[in-house]
Design an enzyme around this catalytic site. Structure first.
Site, PDB file in Angstrom:
ATOM      1  N   GLY A 120      23.178  61.830   4.906  1.00 58.12           N
ATOM      2  CA  GLY A 120      23.152  61.800   6.364  1.00 58.12           C
ATOM      3  C   GLY A 120      22.825  63.164   6.937  1.00 58.12           C
ATOM      4  O   GLY A 120      23.296  64.185   6.423  1.00 58.12           O
ATOM      5  N   SER A 121      21.990  63.193   7.963  1.00 59.76           N
ATOM      6  CA  SER A 121      21.674  64.425   8.686  1.00 59.76           C
ATOM      7  C   SER A 121      21.063  65.467   7.739  1.00 59.76           C
ATOM      8  O   SER A 121      20.002  65.218   7.171  1.00 59.76           O
ATOM      9  CB  SER A 121      22.943  64.924   9.381  1.00 59.76           C
ATOM     10  OG  SER A 121      22.654  65.922  10.302  1.00 59.76           O
ATOM     11  N   SER A 122      21.732  66.605   7.523  1.00 58.89           N
ATOM     12  CA  SER A 122      21.169  67.574   6.577  1.00 58.89           C
ATOM     13  C   SER A 122      20.992  66.927   5.195  1.00 58.89           C
ATOM     14  O   SER A 122      20.023  67.207   4.477  1.00 58.89           O
ATOM     15  CB  SER A 122      22.088  68.797   6.471  1.00 58.89           C
ATOM     16  OG  SER A 122      21.531  69.776   5.624  1.00 58.89           O
TER      17      SER A 122
ATOM     18  N   HIS B 288      23.299  60.663  16.945  1.00 58.87           N
ATOM     19  CA  HIS B 288      23.302  61.328  15.640  1.00 58.87           C
ATOM     20  C   HIS B 288      24.693  61.271  15.048  1.00 58.87           C
ATOM     21  O   HIS B 288      25.620  61.724  15.689  1.00 58.87           O
ATOM     22  CB  HIS B 288      22.852  62.789  15.821  1.00 58.87           C
ATOM     23  CG  HIS B 288      22.590  63.500  14.549  1.00 58.87           C
ATOM     24  ND1 HIS B 288      21.483  63.225  13.787  1.00 58.87           N
ATOM     25  CD2 HIS B 288      23.292  64.441  13.882  1.00 58.87           C
ATOM     26  CE1 HIS B 288      21.503  63.994  12.705  1.00 58.87           C
ATOM     27  NE2 HIS B 288      22.589  64.738  12.734  1.00 58.87           N
TER      28      HIS B 288
ATOM     29  N   ALA C 107      20.233  63.863   4.747  1.00 59.36           N
ATOM     30  CA  ALA C 107      19.043  63.019   4.866  1.00 59.36           C
ATOM     31  C   ALA C 107      17.775  63.867   4.745  1.00 59.36           C
ATOM     32  O   ALA C 107      16.787  63.450   4.125  1.00 59.36           O
ATOM     33  CB  ALA C 107      19.054  62.276   6.198  1.00 59.36           C
TER      34      ALA C 107
END
Ligand SMILES: *[C@@H]1O[C@H](CO)[C@@H](O)[C@H](O)[C@H]1NC(C)=O
Ligand SMILES: *[C@@H]1O[C@H](CO)[C@@H](O)[C@H](O)[C@H]1NC(C)=O
Ligand SMILES: *[C@@H]1O[C@H](CO)[C@@H](O)[C@H](O)[C@H]1NC(C)=O
Ligand SMILES: *[C@@H]1O[C@H](CO)[C@@H](O)[C@H](O)[C@H]1NC(C)=O
Length: 293
Positions: A138-140, A278, A142
């Site tokens: 997820g996020s970083s 987010h 991802a």
């Protein structure tokens, strides 16, 4: 008192023996990056188990992500007997390095290579089936999932990533390690599909083997990594797979009300979540289906 009750019910013994997240201090890491490896082997590991690499977001860690109730991979592992590896970032702020040349290059020595080493270690030490290695984050995490798909395609069968940016989008013009990139996060890093494809090809020059299939989730109300990044990721991976940017099929309100699932042939799937910020919550079932678990 509590001890006595637990002991008499047998709870203590089963708790003490239950599988837990464990650090692997020496995973034959030959990268410059000192990312740490953690593994979760459920009590009922299947023979030649599949592996899911679960990559945390900024301000998190392997332990924190593992304990985060919104991150469902421990439950999936317990239920289905696959192994999960939880890399932990060595960088301050614990974002992943998705900006330096060394992380954006096959065998470049960066965080991506450290994670590749974790996969190789799991294959040799836990008898993981090399044909069933999957990556999520997820996020970083991802962003790193996209980078791993580009730099170590030979190791990974499928990726399911939540709220990231295209591989190479966070590149640092000065070559800095673990740099934030406002142009990309703001959705201003836009390129043609062919250009984005070339960014991927350049991360592992000469590679012609199979590539992981990509499932890309993003929210339309993401104010950290602008929704435009979804479009750029789709452009990138459809081009890599030589398919059109027009979906071959679209399913409204799937897998959830307000979400749209866009298929681009068999190897690229985008899931765009209307009104979601987010980052998009992980859907264990949908990611497992994408992985074939
Ligand atoms: C590091 O390990 C990888 C994977 O085993 C190997 O391909 C590579 O040649 C090694 N690189 C160095 C610099 O030792
Ligand atoms: C941010 O990334 C873009 C590519 O997405 C790159 O062109 C630009 O140079 C990067 N900015 C900095 C400050 O490194
Ligand atoms: C896309 O087409 C190129 C050129 O024909 C080919 O080398 C490459 O393997 C194809 N990519 C995929 C993922 O099938
Ligand atoms: C997750 O995806 C599955 C389909 O793969 C769907 O049935 C389920 O409702 C989804 N769950 C949530 C919470 O969106």
């Amino acid at each position: 008192m509590l001890f006595a009750i637990l002991a008499s019910t047998g709870l203590l013994a089963s708790t003490a023996m239950a599988a837990s997240l464990t650090q692997v201090p020496n995973y034959n890491n030959n990268a410059t990056s000192k990312a740490q490896m953690y593994v979760y082997k459920p009590d009922n590991v299947v023979e030649n188990p599949p592996l899911v690499v679960v990559i945390h977001s900024c301000q998190s860690s392997a332990q924190a992500y593992f304990q985060n109730s919104a991150i469902p991979w421990r439950q999936g592992s317990d239920k289905k007997g696959y192994i999960t590896v939880w890399p932990s970032s060595p960088n301050s702020g614990t974002c992943w390095d998705v900006s330096s040349k060394r992380s954006l290059t096959h065998l470049g020595g960066g965080d991506s290579q450290a994670i590749a080493n974790m996969i190789l270690y799991a294959i040799s030490e836990y008898k993981v089936d090399p044909e069933r290695v999957y990556v999520t984050g997820g996020s970083s995490g991802a962003m790193m999932s996209n980078v791993l798909a580009a730099t170590y395609p030979e190791l990974i069968k499928a990726v399911s990533l939540y709220s990231g940016v295209a591989a190479g989008c966070f590149v640092s013009s000065s070559g800095g390690v673990d740099q934030w990139n406002n142009t990309c996060s703001g959705g201003q890093s836009r390129a043609t599909p062919e250009k984005w494809k070339q960014v991927v090809l350049d991360m592992y020059p000469g590679y012609e083997g199979p590539r992981p299939k990509m499932q890309i989730w993003h929210g339309s109300a993401d104010s950290t990594l602008a929704p435009q990044n979804y479009q750029e990721e789709i452009k990138q991976w459809t081009a890599v797979f030589n398919v059109s940017q027009e979906p071959t099929s679209s399913v409204q309100n799937y897998p959830k009300q307000g979400y749209t699932t866009n298929n681009f042939g068999d190897f690229v799937q985008g899931i765009y979540a209307q009104g979601v910020g987010h980052s998009v919550p992980s859907n264990l079932t949908a990611s497992e289906i994408w992985f074939g678990l």
